[in-house]
Design a protein around this motif. Structure first.
Motif, mmCIF file in Angstrom:
data_model
loop_
_atom_site.group_PDB
_atom_site.id
_atom_site.type_symbol
_atom_site.label_atom_id
_atom_site.label_comp_id
_atom_site.label_asym_id
_atom_site.label_seq_id
_atom_site.Cartn_x
_atom_site.Cartn_y
_atom_site.Cartn_z
ATOM 1 N N THR A 1 23.026 -99.558 -69.625
ATOM 2 C CA THR A 1 24.454 -99.587 -69.335
ATOM 3 C C THR A 1 24.881 -98.354 -68.552
ATOM 4 O OG1 THR A 1 24.901 -100.887 -71.330
ATOM 5 C CG2 THR A 1 26.752 -99.690 -70.363
ATOM 6 N N TYR B 1 26.325 -98.182 -64.763
ATOM 7 C CA TYR B 1 27.669 -97.654 -64.567
ATOM 8 C C TYR B 1 27.699 -96.513 -63.553
ATOM 9 C CZ TYR B 1 32.351 -95.924 -65.807
ATOM 10 O OH TYR B 1 33.660 -95.533 -65.769
ATOM 11 N N ARG C 1 31.510 -93.778 -73.695
ATOM 12 C CA ARG C 1 32.270 -94.969 -74.071
ATOM 13 C C ARG C 1 33.754 -94.792 -73.741
ATOM 14 N NH1 ARG C 1 30.708 -97.673 -79.675
ATOM 15 N NH2 ARG C 1 31.375 -99.511 -78.482
ATOM 16 N N ARG D 1 34.125 -95.231 -69.937
ATOM 17 C CA ARG D 1 33.997 -96.628 -69.521
ATOM 18 C C ARG D 1 35.168 -97.477 -70.000
ATOM 19 N NH1 ARG D 1 29.003 -96.952 -71.895
ATOM 20 N NH2 ARG D 1 29.733 -98.830 -72.956
ATOM 21 N N ALA D 2 35.878 -97.030 -71.036
ATOM 22 C CA ALA D 2 36.977 -97.822 -71.586
ATOM 23 C C ALA D 2 38.140 -97.940 -70.609
ATOM 24 C CB ALA D 2 37.462 -97.212 -72.903
ATOM 25 N N LYS E 1 39.221 -98.822 -67.077
ATOM 26 C CA LYS E 1 38.674 -99.525 -65.917
ATOM 27 C C LYS E 1 39.462 -99.189 -64.649
ATOM 28 C CE LYS E 1 36.170 -101.779 -68.950
ATOM 29 N NZ LYS E 1 36.043 -101.289 -70.331
ATOM 30 N N HIS F 1 26.693 -102.749 -77.277
ATOM 31 C CA HIS F 1 26.406 -101.348 -77.605
ATOM 32 C C HIS F 1 25.826 -101.220 -79.005
ATOM 33 C CE1 HIS F 1 26.947 -97.022 -76.871
ATOM 34 N NE2 HIS F 1 27.092 -96.949 -78.182
ATOM 35 N N GLU G 1 29.795 -103.880 -71.481
ATOM 36 C CA GLU G 1 29.320 -104.321 -72.795
ATOM 37 C C GLU G 1 30.403 -105.162 -73.463
ATOM 38 O OE1 GLU G 1 26.326 -100.573 -73.751
ATOM 39 O OE2 GLU G 1 28.354 -100.547 -74.574
ATOM 40 N N GLU H 1 33.067 -102.952 -76.336
ATOM 41 C CA GLU H 1 33.525 -101.654 -75.849
ATOM 42 C C GLU H 1 34.764 -101.195 -76.610
ATOM 43 O OE1 GLU H 1 33.751 -101.064 -71.651
ATOM 44 O OE2 GLU H 1 31.604 -101.412 -71.397
ATOM 45 N N TRP H 2 35.164 -99.982 -76.357
ATOM 46 C CA TRP H 2 36.420 -99.448 -76.893
ATOM 47 C C TRP H 2 37.564 -99.829 -75.964
ATOM 48 C CZ3 TRP H 2 34.483 -93.776 -78.152
ATOM 49 C CH2 TRP H 2 33.630 -93.842 -79.248
ATOM 50 N N ASN I 1 42.632 -99.864 -69.946
ATOM 51 C CA ASN I 1 41.848 -100.495 -71.017
ATOM 52 C C ASN I 1 41.877 -102.010 -70.823
ATOM 53 O OD1 ASN I 1 42.968 -98.252 -73.703
ATOM 54 N ND2 ASN I 1 41.248 -98.056 -72.308
#
Length: 442
Positions: free
Chosen positions: A83, A87, A176, A179-180, A182, A237, A379, A382-383, A398
């Motif tokens: 991942t 990314y 994380r 990546r949360a 976007k 994850h 994933e 995700e958060w 998010n």
């Protein structure tokens, strides 16, 4: 950070599309100008259009990580998970990514170097044939970040052997968090996946008939999903959570067959070796048929659940489904920057309680789940998480899947799930499939 020279992938990667083929760039299949094949028929193997992560996306992501590394006083981060590689490099080829706190990143590839160079817009994509060579690439770093949350102890000991003077700090949680949130480019990828999910649902609804099995309907959906562009693989994850199918089809009381994964739906599956998803149970009239199917296109997940019926549902289930819609709308209306996942969970429970359905919400008995939504991206899990004790405020960017579901012994379940992006003005729906109960042959 990343120099301005792109080399042979510049024009293709900047536009997002690149020439890719088993024979790309050879005398038999010369590379077209700019690396892009236009109007190529899918059945011909001479040219296949593939979406690449554009250079500006990688620069933004790496820049945010480097800012954090500098704030923490770390010399850099050594990343290894698929991942993270995807990314930060745009490629999932096996290897490591060295991100110094300042300076140029290096994608160190074990396998397959040529593909990594075609897929990644990074300047420095280099071979790494052995971990023994890692110190040569770290530039004397002494304190680095590593993904300790997804690194087996035995493998960590290998790193310690080859990097004896390096101290490792876990950067898993910060990755994380990064990546949360976007970017607009990532949100567009999820919109594309939403279109594939809608095509999939249309195929499922058209194929639904009395007497077919859950498995037969699932096969129809999985085929439609792949033909619509889904990659078929779902990244998680959570540890040991990768053995789940791309689609769950549950009819009637099958929805009460809870299983190992930390999700509301389980299913009997076909065997104890795969105790999850569709079984050979026959679908009957007047019972709920739930389909829960993450759709992954170009790496990005769109998550969706819809409920169908041949005939009509019992009044109890119809009322529960309308409560699902009320919860979905309520959470979507409240999901804005600054609101916590805990607050959205409490809102959903309050609506279920007001409807007299709290004990049926998100499971039954000891198998009830305590969340109503989760982040999606590269994933599935995700958060942020919309659950108790989740006190981190939501941020613009998010992307969350909200999934209220109700379960009833002997009757089955009804559920609804759609995906939203959090914006400064509130949540914007990315899912495009109608959220009404899918009624056939009423």
């Amino acid at each position: 950070m990343i120099s301005t020279s792109m080399g042979h992938l510049l024009s293709g990667a900047e536009r997002g599309w690149v020439w890719s083929s088993v024979c790309a760039g050879t005398p038999r299949c010369p590379r077209p100008p700019g690396g892009v094949i236009m109007n190529q028929k899918p059945q011909k193997r001479r040219g296949i259009r593939m979406l690449l992560t554009p250079r500006h996306e990688l620069e933004r992501r790496i820049g945010r990580l480097q800012e954090w590394l500098q704030e923490q006083g770390l010399d850099g981060a050594l990343l290894h998970s698929t991942t993270s590689l995807l990314y930060f490099t745009g490629s999932a080829q096996q290897g490591h990514l060295w991100v110094p706190a300042a300076g140029e990143v290096r994608y160190l590839v074990r396998r397959v170097l040529d593909r990594a160079r075609r897929e990644s817009a990074l300047d420095h994509v280099e071979p790494l044939t052995s971990l023994r060579a890692l110190p040569d690439h770290l530039g004397g770093a002494r304190r680095i970040g590593m993904e300790l949350d997804r690194l087996p102890v035995a493998q960590f000991e290998v790193y310690r052997r080859y990097l004896p003077d390096v101290a490792a700090v876990d950067v898993g949680p910060v990755l994380r968090r990064l990546r949360a949130v976007k970017s607009p480019w990532e949100v567009e990828r999820i919109r594309t996946a939403a279109k594939a999910a809608d095509e999939t649902y249309r195929a499922l609804f058209a194929a639904l008939r009395e007497g077919m099995t859950e498995l037969e309907l699932s096969v129809v959906g999985e085929s439609a999903q792949r033909l619509a562009g889904a990659q078929g693989m779902i990244r998680w994850h959570a540890h040991n959570a990768f053995e789940t199918p791309p689609m769950i089809v549950l009819a009637g009381e099958s929805a009460l067959a809870f299983s190992f994964a930390d999700v509301p739906f389980g299913g009997l599956g076909l065997t104890p070796a795969a105790p999850y998803g569709a079984s050979r149970r026959v679908i009957r009239r007047d019972e709920p048929v739930c389909v829960d199917y993450p759709t992954v296109v170009d790496g990005y997940v769109h998550d969706q659940t819809r409920t169908m019926v041949i005939g009509q549902l019992p009044p109890t289930l119809v009322r529960a489904y309308e409560t699902c819609r009320e919860i979905l709308e309520g959470v979507a209306a409240a999901a804005r920057p600054g609101v916590t996942g805990e607050a959205l969970w409490e809102l959903s429970v309050a609506i279920a309680r007001e409807a007299g359905l709290e004990e049926h919400f998100m499971g039954w008995g000891d198998s009830r789940m305590r969340f109503v939504g989760h982040g999606v991206g590269l994933e599935l899990d995700e958060w942020p998480i919309l659950a108790p004790k989740q006190t981190t405020p939501l941020e613009a960017g998010n992307v969350i899947a909200v999934e209220p579901k109700f379960f009833f012994p002997r009757l089955g379940a009804v559920g609804l799930e759609s995906t939203f992006v959090v914006t400064p003005g509130g949540a914007e729906r990315l899912s495009i499939t109608p959220e009404e109960l899918g009624v056939k042959d009423a």
